[in-house]
Design a protein around this motif. Structure first.
Motif, PDB file in Angstrom:
ATOM      1  N   VAL A 295     -28.782  40.623  -7.336  1.00 39.87           N
ATOM      2  CA  VAL A 295     -29.687  41.777  -7.229  1.00 39.87           C
ATOM      3  C   VAL A 295     -31.091  41.399  -7.716  1.00 39.87           C
ATOM      4  N   VAL A 296     -32.104  41.850  -7.003  1.00 35.90           N
ATOM      5  CA  VAL A 296     -33.496  41.716  -7.442  1.00 35.90           C
ATOM      6  C   VAL A 296     -34.102  43.114  -7.460  1.00 35.90           C
ATOM      7  N   THR A 297     -34.627  43.527  -8.615  1.00 37.19           N
ATOM      8  CA  THR A 297     -35.205  44.868  -8.694  1.00 37.19           C
ATOM      9  C   THR A 297     -36.706  44.786  -8.957  1.00 37.19           C
ATOM     10  N   VAL A 298     -37.456  45.649  -8.267  1.00 34.37           N
ATOM     11  CA  VAL A 298     -38.902  45.774  -8.467  1.00 34.37           C
ATOM     12  C   VAL A 298     -39.200  47.253  -8.704  1.00 34.37           C
ATOM     13  N   ASP A 299     -39.886  47.562  -9.790  1.00 32.96           N
ATOM     14  CA  ASP A 299     -40.242  48.952 -10.099  1.00 32.96           C
ATOM     15  C   ASP A 299     -39.038  49.885  -9.931  1.00 32.96           C
ATOM     16  N   ILE A 312     -29.129  42.197  -2.901  1.00 25.36           N
ATOM     17  CA  ILE A 312     -29.658  43.568  -2.835  1.00 25.36           C
ATOM     18  C   ILE A 312     -31.020  43.548  -3.510  1.00 25.36           C
ATOM     19  N   ALA A 313     -32.052  43.969  -2.776  1.00 21.55           N
ATOM     20  CA  ALA A 313     -33.392  44.068  -3.355  1.00 21.55           C
ATOM     21  C   ALA A 313     -33.796  45.531  -3.364  1.00 21.55           C
ATOM     22  N   THR A 314     -34.269  46.001  -4.520  1.00 20.56           N
ATOM     23  CA  THR A 314     -34.694  47.396  -4.603  1.00 20.56           C
ATOM     24  C   THR A 314     -36.161  47.454  -5.013  1.00 20.56           C
ATOM     25  N   VAL A 315     -36.879  48.421  -4.453  1.00 20.08           N
ATOM     26  CA  VAL A 315     -38.300  48.580  -4.755  1.00 20.08           C
ATOM     27  C   VAL A 315     -38.605  50.066  -4.950  1.00 20.08           C
ATOM     28  N   GLY A 316     -39.153  50.403  -6.108  1.00 20.19           N
ATOM     29  CA  GLY A 316     -39.633  51.768  -6.336  1.00 20.19           C
ATOM     30  C   GLY A 316     -38.544  52.813  -6.441  1.00 20.19           C
ATOM     31  N   LEU A 317     -37.340  52.413  -6.846  1.00 23.04           N
ATOM     32  CA  LEU A 317     -36.235  53.383  -6.898  1.00 23.04           C
ATOM     33  C   LEU A 317     -36.044  53.950  -8.303  1.00 23.04           C
ATOM     34  N   ILE A 320     -30.811  55.983  -8.507  1.00 23.15           N
ATOM     35  CA  ILE A 320     -30.063  55.755  -7.269  1.00 23.15           C
ATOM     36  C   ILE A 320     -28.852  54.872  -7.582  1.00 23.15           C
ATOM     37  N   ILE A 322     -26.253  52.242  -5.852  1.00 26.68           N
ATOM     38  CA  ILE A 322     -26.051  51.392  -4.675  1.00 26.68           C
ATOM     39  C   ILE A 322     -24.778  50.587  -4.903  1.00 26.68           C
TER      40      ILE A 322
ATOM     41  N   ILE B 329     -30.020  43.041   1.638  1.00 23.88           N
ATOM     42  CA  ILE B 329     -30.249  44.467   1.869  1.00 23.88           C
ATOM     43  C   ILE B 329     -31.484  44.868   1.076  1.00 23.88           C
ATOM     44  N   VAL B 331     -33.496  48.212  -0.327  1.00 21.43           N
ATOM     45  CA  VAL B 331     -33.532  49.661  -0.527  1.00 21.43           C
ATOM     46  C   VAL B 331     -34.858  49.952  -1.226  1.00 21.43           C
ATOM     47  N   ASP B 333     -38.273  52.760  -1.828  1.00 27.46           N
ATOM     48  CA  ASP B 333     -38.897  54.059  -1.663  1.00 27.46           C
ATOM     49  C   ASP B 333     -40.071  53.939  -0.681  1.00 27.46           C
ATOM     50  N   SER B 336     -43.342  52.846  -1.853  1.00 32.75           N
ATOM     51  CA  SER B 336     -43.434  51.522  -2.468  1.00 32.75           C
ATOM     52  C   SER B 336     -43.349  50.369  -1.488  1.00 32.75           C
ATOM     53  N   GLN B 346     -40.499  37.398  -6.684  1.00 30.87           N
ATOM     54  CA  GLN B 346     -39.355  37.226  -7.603  1.00 30.87           C
ATOM     55  C   GLN B 346     -38.347  36.223  -7.057  1.00 30.87           C
TER      56      GLN B 346
END
Lengths: 356, 356
Positions: A295-299, A312-317, A320, A322, B329, B331, B333, B336, B346
């Motif tokens: 997993v890579v998370t941003v903001d 799984i990359a998330t941005v601005g969440l 949530i 997943i 994947i 995800v 906002d 963003s 990253q």
């Protein structure tokens, strides 16, 4: 007195979709990250009180092999397959008659298979005390959970502070899930516990209560009991179970019986009712995220992310959930985890049953 | 006069990750759902004006085979591989010298490879008019886009309503990306167009402007030009390109040149700058969702969901972009999408370069 346990493991665990599936519900999954499944943890937790040979598991045929695989040393005949789910009253009755046939009378500890408990030592102590109370008369003992917030999703137990037996309190009343105002009152009063669905009694006591309070089910149970060990057991079990009304032991027995006692449990209990429980069980990172896998998370903050091999990359969440699995991904707002069942009903409607 | 085109196709398309990758950027993807990639649509759009044999594509070596595969009939020598990205001025100069060697003089239409245009007919008409204006003198013609909201992400063209040549207006000034207040003023005035990066001029005119306004780059271009068709071309191209400063044609030429004209474009233009563009391009369902693939939505609105084989189930979401691919994947906002590049940085930091 001999101590036995009935582990209730027939649930479908739909709220943990897509990780839990019809063929592999929550109780057979590891959610704590230690590799042990919930049912394994449940049995391990009572191993100092109940021998594995005296553990019964009520489940359905679909999960029999899972139980055999996951619970090393359990006798196959202790896996009681309910032909159809009829809530907890028939299920517990079935456990009681099997324990009666094997042991005549014994202490019977009834536990759900999908709860988590942080403080094992405190739990075992409470359970031992409950066994003592149960043994000391025709008592039905329930383990309540001392509430720490006004939860509206559980039933409550109103207990009598003045009326004690050993470390248990007499129960005044079982009450249904309250609205938030009532829940706040209950919390403030200090006289209410959450109903956790964990019970302790003698086999003889609970069977006597079935006879008195649910005579129709008792009659069916007796018929089944007479067939235990014979070739016609499965046939009779199926036939009798079909006729049982669906009823909880709370409503059918506990709300009407005498001599009910409750022990307040303070051992870090969690019923793992939805994906949000993962947020309570596991440690979160500096942004409040619980992250597992690639997993890579941003903001991203206050999210629960259960990855698989796929990145799984998330941005601005925010807030949530997943969950990625081999064939399905869930993306769900934390406020909406109660609606995951709507996904399952859509999948049924669309005939996408392979994902159930 | 002979008409040629230079398609700029060297971009990395990072904002469309994870569908676009370093090995397969946006211009080589189909985002419209008709199976045609953006560069294919770009070339097809001008096919009534420019023969495929006269289309040049500026890109980098990594994408040469993609261009050959996707643009049937393009001569291999028309694929101009920039050894290193140095913004649009060196790129367009490279196109100009190749067109000059092949055709001496010709009309040169410069187009990005990753824009979408809804009304092809209006676009072609505008382009023909631009060719007429370019042919009628030493004019640099830019296709502006009539703004319909105060976008702060584009540069603007301030044109002179009184000073016309055919259907084009003389340009007073190119202005940088404005703040919101300025953008609102520009919109209200009716004298500004968005700078779309689409240009039309004669090869001789643009080369003359390089000589006048960017003599250093012009000198290098001449050196490269002399090597075209010889064995030392690649070596010389590499050497000269390395020495070029990185500069846009807007800043290097357009902001300083004379005889600049602009044609207002009203043909449903979209620069497909982020995943949000998918929301403008594709039709949404009754809940405002754009859904593609194996998707089940519950209480979900205004989301963009690009599925693959794997089931995607959403519950309680609003304004979220979900893009599934073979190995990753996203995800994100909607607010963003500009931060997707932070995921890529990253991934570089974590040495997970296989996902870039």
């Amino acid at each position: 007195m001999k101590k036995t346990a009935l582990i209730m493991a027939g649930g479908k665990g739909e709220r943990f979709w897509p990780k839990s599936r019809i063929n592999l519900p929550k109780q057979f999954l590891s959610l704590t990250g230690d590799g042990k499944t919930m049912i394994q943890l449940t049995v391990e937790r009572i191993s100092s009180i109940v021998d594995i040979k005296d553990v019964y598991v009520a489940t359905n045929q679909l999960y029999k092999n899972l139980v055999l695989e996951q619970l090393q040393g359990i006798p196959e005949e202790n896996i009681l397959c309910e032909p159809v789910g009829k809530n907890t009253a028939p299920c517990i009755g079935l456990g009681a008659i099997h324990a009666h046939v094997h042991h005549d009378d014994a202490i019977m500890i009834v536990l759900p298979s999908d709860h988590l408990i942080k403080n094992q030592k405190a739990f075992v102590e409470t359970l031992r005390e409950a066994c003592d109370v149960a043994e000391k008369g025709e008592n039905l003992v329930t383990i309540g959970i001392t509430p720490n917030y006004p939860e509206t999703g559980y039933g409550y137990i109103h207990y009598d502070k003045q009326n004690c037996l050993l470390s248990a309190n007499a129960v005044k009343k079982f009450v249904e899930k309250p609205n938030i105002e009532l829940a706040e009152e209950y919390l403030k009063s200090g006289e209410y516990l959450w109903n956790s669905g964990m019970f302790v009694w003698k086999v003889s006591t609970i069977l006597h209560n079935y006879k008195e309070l649910m005579p129709d089910i008792y009659e069916g149970l007796c018929t089944i009991q007479n067939s235990i060990g014979t070739d016609s057991y499965t046939e009779i079990l199926n036939k009798e179970f079909q006729t049982f009304r669906s009823e909880s032991v709370d409503y059918g027995i506990m709300e009407h019986a005498k001599n009910i006692y409750s022990l307040p449990g303070n051992f870090g209990w969690d019923d793992v009712g939805s994906w949000l429980a993962v947020g309570r069980i596991k440690e979160n990172d500096v942004n409040g995220n619980i992250v597992n896998g690639n997993v890579v998370t941003v903001d991203t903050k206050d999210c629960i992310i259960e990855g698989q091999d796929k990145l799984i990359a998330t941005v601005g969440l925010c807030d949530i959930v997943i969950v990625d699995t081999k064939d399905a991904i869930l993306v769900c707002d934390k406020k909406s985890t109660g609606n995951i069942k709507k996904v399952l009903s859509q999948l049924r409607d669309l005939d996408k049953i392979c994902y159930l």
